[in-house]
Scaffold this active site. Structure first.
Site, mmCIF file in Angstrom:
data_model
loop_
_atom_site.group_PDB
_atom_site.id
_atom_site.type_symbol
_atom_site.label_atom_id
_atom_site.label_comp_id
_atom_site.label_asym_id
_atom_site.label_seq_id
_atom_site.Cartn_x
_atom_site.Cartn_y
_atom_site.Cartn_z
ATOM 1 C CG HIS A 145 41.084 -50.789 38.624
ATOM 2 N ND1 HIS A 145 42.862 -50.710 38.463
ATOM 3 C CD2 HIS A 145 40.802 -50.397 37.653
ATOM 4 C CE1 HIS A 145 42.938 -50.702 37.376
ATOM 5 N NE2 HIS A 145 41.803 -50.270 36.644
ATOM 6 C CD GLU A 182 39.144 -40.132 34.447
ATOM 7 O OE1 GLU A 182 40.086 -39.693 33.991
ATOM 8 O OE2 GLU A 182 38.792 -41.611 34.430
#
Lengths: 324, 388
Positions: free
Chosen positions: A129, A60
């Protein structure tokens, strides 16, 4: 007007942006061959090719940084981060680079990047998540933070976000991807103002993103008890539309804030503070809020449901504020 | 056991008419409860009780005019087992609690702030604007909190025809005449005047108000009152009462504020513990007091307890005023209007907002040297407004 899902609305917005401007491209994990982990970018690789729909490594920080660099170089990148939980790996790029470069260069450089990420819980994907971290990003000056809660906003927010010369973060609550609605193909949404989703006079329910549906359902239940609730959808988490917040609270004099983030240091806390700063004398009851329980969001369904804001919790909070 | 007597609501008051009892035998009362309405020259005044206990007997019927000091009601002290006696107060036995003469004043305000009625800000503001006493309302909100709707309901009830709505101005004029004639007859006044640059206070006020909506803004008058109250705290010989045994300073500052009433009336009710209030609380009290005073609705403690007074000509465009002391007080501070005047800063003439402050002092209690220091201190406090 066509019946589309939230997922299709985001895809349509990306497609239209790519057709309209050659500088626009999409990159992120699995956005190409797999079609996006939430199937948002399905079919776009075939349509636009690997130059413009780019699969990235699981990194990321690297690909967000590359997006910021591309924006500095004149491109209009759309960076997709799978969930905001993973975006913490790129927060250095977002905060120390994207948000600061205009300021640190004395206005000589701008970073017209759009970073999309999924947020929120409710799908039994466990803690890593399921968190709602948009409130953290709303803390950072130099970026704009959007939270489309409706299919129409999902369709209409990308174009003005790409037009913004500064970084824009779009938080898409993953529970919304299957929502459907009739939406105009070329809908225009302003990314400066909150919007009243339901008019009311007894109490304001202020929310955004994935909690809007629960809040509207709560307003419906309250209406059955002769309580007229006004629902304000913030839509823009930074900069907050303070005038809209103060207007609704001054009108109803009571307020419940619904925020899927944790309550300590939350966006809900900021909203409460602003109401107290500017609308204290109009209040007729203490402010209240419904946030996620302060735990990592659990995996087990019943525990997850207990941790997240729900329609029942919103109704209960509103009734308590009203002394019922 | 205590006796509630006709209070003296001003140095010149000899008698009053008990208009209405607001409590009945058997009711319990707390320190600060409003027990009765008394008609005086100044208008109908809500009278507070300073005892805690149960009302045992009302001794005077509503409508009677009685001299100050006449027993009006007997109050049974709370759960101390003392039976009311029929005639004359019994001598307290050695070791028992003495009959309470004065309540512990310094804490009174804190008690009211912390344990007063639970009311929403909207209800408080609405009640303050209309002069409705929150303590007289029952709340319908969460945990019995008073909400806007409760105030509005009370307002409807009150607006029905009943007691006169404003003070009787001719009676008030007679009261002013009596007090001021006595002041000029008995008090050896001396006067001091001091002119100073007010720009620091005005700039601070402008900045403060710019960030706030109109209901939260401060008026210069609030700053002046706070500055005088703070200065008086340091000059106790200007804060208190002159009685038969000479001057006695008062530990707390309850600063009276001269408030003009349309039609020619004037009253100087006080804000209690002025020096301890924040500016915003002070402003709130001031708004409330002005609104109620103009309707003739002030409380006995507000009218009788002022320890010194401020008189402010505000925007009436006159440079200074020479105020007259309100007996038995021993000092009054006057503020003229703010005037833009040439002013020397170092060796340059500049134009500055300038105000003239005056002091009328009672020479029996204080003197001009300290009075001058008092005025200089007021200037100094107003020149550092962020410390207020």
């Amino acid at each position: 007007m066509t019946q589309v899902s939230y997922r299709e609305a985001v895809r349509g917005a990306i497609r239209m942006a790519m057709q309209a401007d050659e500088r626009v491209f999409l990159m992120g994990e699995d956005v190409g061959h797999y079609g996006g982990c939430y199937a948002v970018s399905q079919g776009l690789l075939d349509e636009f090719g690997p130059e413009r729909i780019r699969d990235t490594p699981l990194s990321e920080s690297a690909f967000t940084g590359a997006g910021i660099g591309a924006a500095l170089g004149g491109m209009r990148p759309i960076v997709e981060v799978m969930t905001c939980n993973f975006s913490l790996l790129s927060i250095d790029q977002i905060m120390n680079n994207a948000a600061t470069i205009r300021h640190m260069s004395g206005g000589q450089f701008t970073v017209p990047v759009v970073i999309r990420m999924a947020t929120g819980g409710g799908r039994q994907l466990a803690a890593q998540h399921s968190h709602s971290l948009e409130g953290w990003y709303a803390h950072i000056p130099g970026i704009r933070v959007l939270a489309p809660a409706t299919v129409e906003d999902a369709a209409g927010m990308l174009a003005p976000a790409l037009d913004d010369p500064d970084p824009v973060l779009i938080f898409e609550n993953a529970l919304l991807y299957n929502d459907t609605a009739d939406v105009d193909d070329a809908v225009a949404v302003d990314i400066d103002h909150a919007v009243i989703r339901r008019e009311g006079s007894d109490i304001s329910l202020i929310t955004y993103g994935g909690s809007l549906g629960k809040t509207l359902a709560a307003a419906e239940e309250l209406a059955a008890q002769d309580i007229s609730a006004e629902v304000l959808d913030l839509r823009i988490l930074r900069p907050l539309d303070e005038a809209a917040i103060l207007a609704t609270v001054s009108k109803t004099q009571r307020c419940v804030i619904v925020d899927e983030g944790w309550r300590s240091g939350s966006l809900a806390a900021e909203i409460m503070a602003r109401i107290i700063e500017h609308a204290f004398w109009t209040l007729d009851a203490p402010l209240a809020r419904v946030c996620s329980e302060e735990v990592p969001v659990p995996y087990a369904r019943h525990l997850e449901e207990a941790a997240l804001p729900s329609t029942e919790k919103i109704v209960a909070a509103a009734l308590a504020v009203l002394g019922r | 056991m205590g006796t509630f007597v006709m209070p003296s609501l001003g140095a010149d008051m000899a008698a009053g008419t008990l208009v209405e009892w607001l409590k009945q035998p058997g009711d319990t009362v707390e320190h600060g409860d409003i027990i009765a309405v008394v008609e005086t020259d100044k208008g109908a005044i809500e009278v507070e009780v300073f005892e805690k206990g149960r009302i045992d007997e009302l001794l005077v019927e509503a409508g009677s005019a009685v001299p100050v000091g006449t027993p009006l009601a007997r109050i049974d002290g709370e759960a101390n087992g003392v039976k009311p006696s029929a005639t004359g107060p019994a001598k307290p036995k050695v070791g028992t609690e003495p009959v309470r003469a004065t309540p512990p004043r310094p804490s009174a305000l804190l008690v009211m702030k912390g344990q007063g009625p639970r009311a929403s800000p909207a209800a408080r503001q609405h009640a303050a604007e209309r002069g409705i006493d929150l303590a007289s309302l029952a709340g319908s909100g969460p945990d019995g909190a008073i909400q806007l709707v409760d105030v509005e309901r009370a307002e409807c009830i009150r607006s029905e025809p009943g007691l006169g709505s404003g003070p009787d101005l001719s009676a008030m004029r007679r009261a002013i005449a009596a007090a001021m004639a006595r002041s000029k007859r008995e008090i050896p006044h001396y006067y001091l005047s001091h002119r100073f640059d007010l720009s620091a206070a005005l700039e601070w006020l402008e900045r403060y108000n710019a960030e706030r909506p109109p209901p939260e803004r401060l008026l210069l008058g609030a700053l002046q009152i706070k500055a005088v109250a703070s200065a008086l705290k340091e000059f106790p010989e200007f804060n208190g009462f002159y009685g038969e045994e000479g001057f006695s300073p008062f530990p707390a500052v309850h600063l009276g504020t001269a408030i003009a009433i349309r039609g020619g009336g004037l009253a100087a009710p006080c804000i209690r513990h002025t020096d301890t209030l924040t500016l915003s609380d002070l402003m709130e009290s001031l708004r409330d007091l002005v609104a109620r005073t103009r309707r003739g609705q002030f409380r006995s403690s507000e009218i009788a307890d002022a320890t010194a007074t401020v008189s402010n000509l505000g925007e009436r465009g006159v440079e200074s005023l020479w105020p007259v002391i309100y007996p038995p007080q021993v000092a009054i501070v006057g503020f003229g209007s703010v005037m833009w005047r040439p002013w020397a800063v170092k060796d340059e003439p500049v134009v500055r907002p300038v105000i003239t402050t005056t002091l009328a002092g009672d020479h029996r209690a204080n003197n001009g040297h300290r009075g001058a220091l008092l005025l200089r201190r007021i200037e100094q406090i107003l020149s550092e407004p962020d410390k207020l």
